[in-house]
Design a protein around this motif. Sequence first.
Motif, PDB file in Angstrom:
ATOM      1  N   TYR A 168       8.927   2.598   5.093  1.00  0.00           N
ATOM      2  CA  TYR A 168       8.003   1.465   5.060  1.00  0.00           C
ATOM      3  C   TYR A 168       7.687   1.025   6.480  1.00  0.00           C
ATOM      4  O   TYR A 168       8.563   1.025   7.357  1.00  0.00           O
ATOM      5  CB  TYR A 168       8.639   0.266   4.335  1.00  0.00           C
ATOM      6  CG  TYR A 168       8.927   0.480   2.879  1.00  0.00           C
ATOM      7  CD1 TYR A 168       7.951   0.238   1.916  1.00  0.00           C
ATOM      8  CD2 TYR A 168      10.183   0.884   2.453  1.00  0.00           C
ATOM      9  CE1 TYR A 168       8.223   0.410   0.574  1.00  0.00           C
ATOM     10  CE2 TYR A 168      10.465   1.058   1.112  1.00  0.00           C
ATOM     11  CZ  TYR A 168       9.485   0.822   0.175  1.00  0.00           C
ATOM     12  OH  TYR A 168       9.759   0.987  -1.154  1.00  0.00           O
ATOM     13  N   ARG A 169       6.470   0.604   6.694  1.00  0.00           N
ATOM     14  CA  ARG A 169       6.054  -0.098   7.911  1.00  0.00           C
ATOM     15  C   ARG A 169       5.611  -1.483   7.458  1.00  0.00           C
ATOM     16  O   ARG A 169       4.729  -1.599   6.608  1.00  0.00           O
ATOM     17  CB  ARG A 169       4.925   0.647   8.604  1.00  0.00           C
ATOM     18  CG  ARG A 169       5.381   1.968   9.181  1.00  0.00           C
ATOM     19  CD  ARG A 169       4.289   2.671  10.000  1.00  0.00           C
ATOM     20  NE  ARG A 169       4.779   3.953  10.441  1.00  0.00           N
ATOM     21  CZ  ARG A 169       4.546   5.112   9.816  1.00  0.00           C
ATOM     22  NH1 ARG A 169       3.809   5.130   8.713  1.00  0.00           N
ATOM     23  NH2 ARG A 169       5.048   6.237  10.281  1.00  0.00           N
ATOM     24  N   ASP A 170       6.263  -2.502   8.016  1.00  0.00           N
ATOM     25  CA  ASP A 170       6.132  -3.851   7.473  1.00  0.00           C
ATOM     26  C   ASP A 170       5.625  -4.869   8.479  1.00  0.00           C
ATOM     27  O   ASP A 170       5.920  -4.783   9.674  1.00  0.00           O
ATOM     28  CB  ASP A 170       7.505  -4.335   6.976  1.00  0.00           C
ATOM     29  CG  ASP A 170       8.093  -3.413   5.938  1.00  0.00           C
ATOM     30  OD1 ASP A 170       7.378  -3.051   4.982  1.00  0.00           O
ATOM     31  OD2 ASP A 170       9.271  -3.039   6.084  1.00  0.00           O
ATOM     32  N   ARG A 195      -3.525   0.579  -3.182  1.00  0.00           N
ATOM     33  CA  ARG A 195      -3.436  -0.671  -2.417  1.00  0.00           C
ATOM     34  C   ARG A 195      -3.564  -1.853  -3.370  1.00  0.00           C
ATOM     35  O   ARG A 195      -4.461  -1.871  -4.227  1.00  0.00           O
ATOM     36  CB  ARG A 195      -4.559  -0.720  -1.386  1.00  0.00           C
ATOM     37  CG  ARG A 195      -4.542  -1.938  -0.510  1.00  0.00           C
ATOM     38  CD  ARG A 195      -5.727  -1.876   0.485  1.00  0.00           C
ATOM     39  NE  ARG A 195      -5.669  -2.963   1.432  1.00  0.00           N
ATOM     40  CZ  ARG A 195      -6.102  -4.196   1.202  1.00  0.00           C
ATOM     41  NH1 ARG A 195      -6.646  -4.514   0.039  1.00  0.00           N
ATOM     42  NH2 ARG A 195      -6.003  -5.120   2.131  1.00  0.00           N
ATOM     43  N   GLU A 217       0.838  -1.190   0.000  1.00  0.00           N
ATOM     44  CA  GLU A 217       0.000   0.000   0.000  1.00  0.00           C
ATOM     45  C   GLU A 217       0.876   1.244   0.000  1.00  0.00           C
ATOM     46  O   GLU A 217       1.794   1.370   0.816  1.00  0.00           O
ATOM     47  CB  GLU A 217      -0.932   0.002   1.209  1.00  0.00           C
ATOM     48  CG  GLU A 217      -1.989   1.059   1.140  1.00  0.00           C
ATOM     49  CD  GLU A 217      -3.155   0.805   2.083  1.00  0.00           C
ATOM     50  OE1 GLU A 217      -4.098   1.606   2.031  1.00  0.00           O
ATOM     51  OE2 GLU A 217      -3.121  -0.169   2.852  1.00  0.00           O
ATOM     52  N   SER A 218       0.568   2.149  -0.939  1.00  0.00           N
ATOM     53  CA  SER A 218       1.320   3.386  -1.103  1.00  0.00           C
ATOM     54  C   SER A 218       0.348   4.550  -1.240  1.00  0.00           C
ATOM     55  O   SER A 218      -0.642   4.434  -1.965  1.00  0.00           O
ATOM     56  CB  SER A 218       2.187   3.295  -2.366  1.00  0.00           C
ATOM     57  OG  SER A 218       2.592   4.566  -2.800  1.00  0.00           O
ATOM     58  N   PHE A 258       5.126   5.155   3.775  1.00  0.00           N
ATOM     59  CA  PHE A 258       4.768   6.467   4.317  1.00  0.00           C
ATOM     60  C   PHE A 258       5.732   7.492   3.723  1.00  0.00           C
ATOM     61  O   PHE A 258       6.874   7.171   3.413  1.00  0.00           O
ATOM     62  CB  PHE A 258       4.765   6.490   5.847  1.00  0.00           C
ATOM     63  CG  PHE A 258       6.104   6.274   6.500  1.00  0.00           C
ATOM     64  CD1 PHE A 258       6.964   7.341   6.746  1.00  0.00           C
ATOM     65  CD2 PHE A 258       6.502   4.996   6.890  1.00  0.00           C
ATOM     66  CE1 PHE A 258       8.188   7.147   7.366  1.00  0.00           C
ATOM     67  CE2 PHE A 258       7.730   4.792   7.505  1.00  0.00           C
ATOM     68  CZ  PHE A 258       8.579   5.871   7.743  1.00  0.00           C
ATOM     69  N   ARG A 308       2.543  -7.539   4.630  1.00  0.00           N
ATOM     70  CA  ARG A 308       2.006  -6.194   4.439  1.00  0.00           C
ATOM     71  C   ARG A 308       3.170  -5.214   4.389  1.00  0.00           C
ATOM     72  O   ARG A 308       4.059  -5.261   5.229  1.00  0.00           O
ATOM     73  CB  ARG A 308       1.061  -5.834   5.568  1.00  0.00           C
ATOM     74  CG  ARG A 308       0.419  -4.507   5.379  1.00  0.00           C
ATOM     75  CD  ARG A 308      -0.754  -4.306   6.346  1.00  0.00           C
ATOM     76  NE  ARG A 308      -1.530  -3.196   5.887  1.00  0.00           N
ATOM     77  CZ  ARG A 308      -2.563  -3.274   5.073  1.00  0.00           C
ATOM     78  NH1 ARG A 308      -2.977  -4.435   4.651  1.00  0.00           N
ATOM     79  NH2 ARG A 308      -3.207  -2.206   4.690  1.00  0.00           N
ATOM     80  N   ARG A 309       3.141  -4.342   3.402  1.00  0.00           N
ATOM     81  CA  ARG A 309       4.189  -3.318   3.265  1.00  0.00           C
ATOM     82  C   ARG A 309       3.476  -2.001   3.010  1.00  0.00           C
ATOM     83  O   ARG A 309       2.855  -1.799   1.966  1.00  0.00           O
ATOM     84  CB  ARG A 309       5.115  -3.688   2.102  1.00  0.00           C
ATOM     85  CG  ARG A 309       6.337  -2.785   2.021  1.00  0.00           C
ATOM     86  CD  ARG A 309       7.579  -3.621   1.740  1.00  0.00           C
ATOM     87  NE  ARG A 309       8.595  -3.250   2.685  1.00  0.00           N
ATOM     88  CZ  ARG A 309       9.807  -2.875   2.375  1.00  0.00           C
ATOM     89  NH1 ARG A 309      10.201  -2.883   1.131  1.00  0.00           N
ATOM     90  NH2 ARG A 309      10.651  -2.517   3.307  1.00  0.00           N
ATOM     91  N   ASN A 310       3.538  -1.093   3.974  1.00  0.00           N
ATOM     92  CA  ASN A 310       2.896   0.208   3.863  1.00  0.00           C
ATOM     93  C   ASN A 310       3.957   1.290   3.701  1.00  0.00           C
ATOM     94  O   ASN A 310       4.843   1.424   4.543  1.00  0.00           O
ATOM     95  CB  ASN A 310       2.064   0.518   5.108  1.00  0.00           C
ATOM     96  CG  ASN A 310       0.808  -0.274   5.160  1.00  0.00           C
ATOM     97  OD1 ASN A 310       0.851  -1.491   5.115  1.00  0.00           O
ATOM     98  ND2 ASN A 310      -0.318   0.388   5.283  1.00  0.00           N
TER      99      ASN A 310
END
Length: 138
Positions: free
Chosen positions: A113-115, A50, A44-45, A132, A128-130
Motif C-alpha cells: 500500500y501507498r498511503d 477506485r 484504489e486497487s 500495488f 488515500r490508500r493505493n
Amino acid sequence: MPKITGTWEDREQIRELYARYALHVDASRFSEWVDTFTPDGVFESPLMGRFAGHEELRRFTGQYETSWNGGGVRHMMVNVSFDIDGDVATGTCYLIYFKVHDGKSEYLLTGGYRDKLRKHNGEWLYTRRNVFLDAKAE
C-alpha cells in the motif's frame, strides 16, 4: 539513524490504524473498515478499482465480500513505515494476501500500500490508500 517524525502518541495511533484496517476487513466488520477512512477517503486497487467516499467504500465492501466465494481473506501488512508532518502523513507497507476457505489458507499475492493519512477530529485516518501488486494476480 533516520529521523522519527511526529509524536509517539501519533505514531502509535497510526500503527493501530494499520492493524485495525486489516483486522476489520478480514472479520467482515465492514462498517468499522470504512471508518478507517476520512469521509472523502479514497481506496484504489488495480484488481478492484477506485472507490471515493464512505458511500462508495461501503459499496466496495459488498463486491469484495462476494469475491471471497463463501470463504475469507487474511491481510498481512509488514514493514509499515510512515512520516508525519503536522496533521498529515504519508506511509507504506508490504502486503501478503491469503484466501481462507474450508479451513485452509492459500497464498494469493504480494504487494503493498501507498498511503496518505490525515488527523481528522483528533483521529488518524486514511485519505488515500493505493494498492500495488508485485505481480499481476490471475
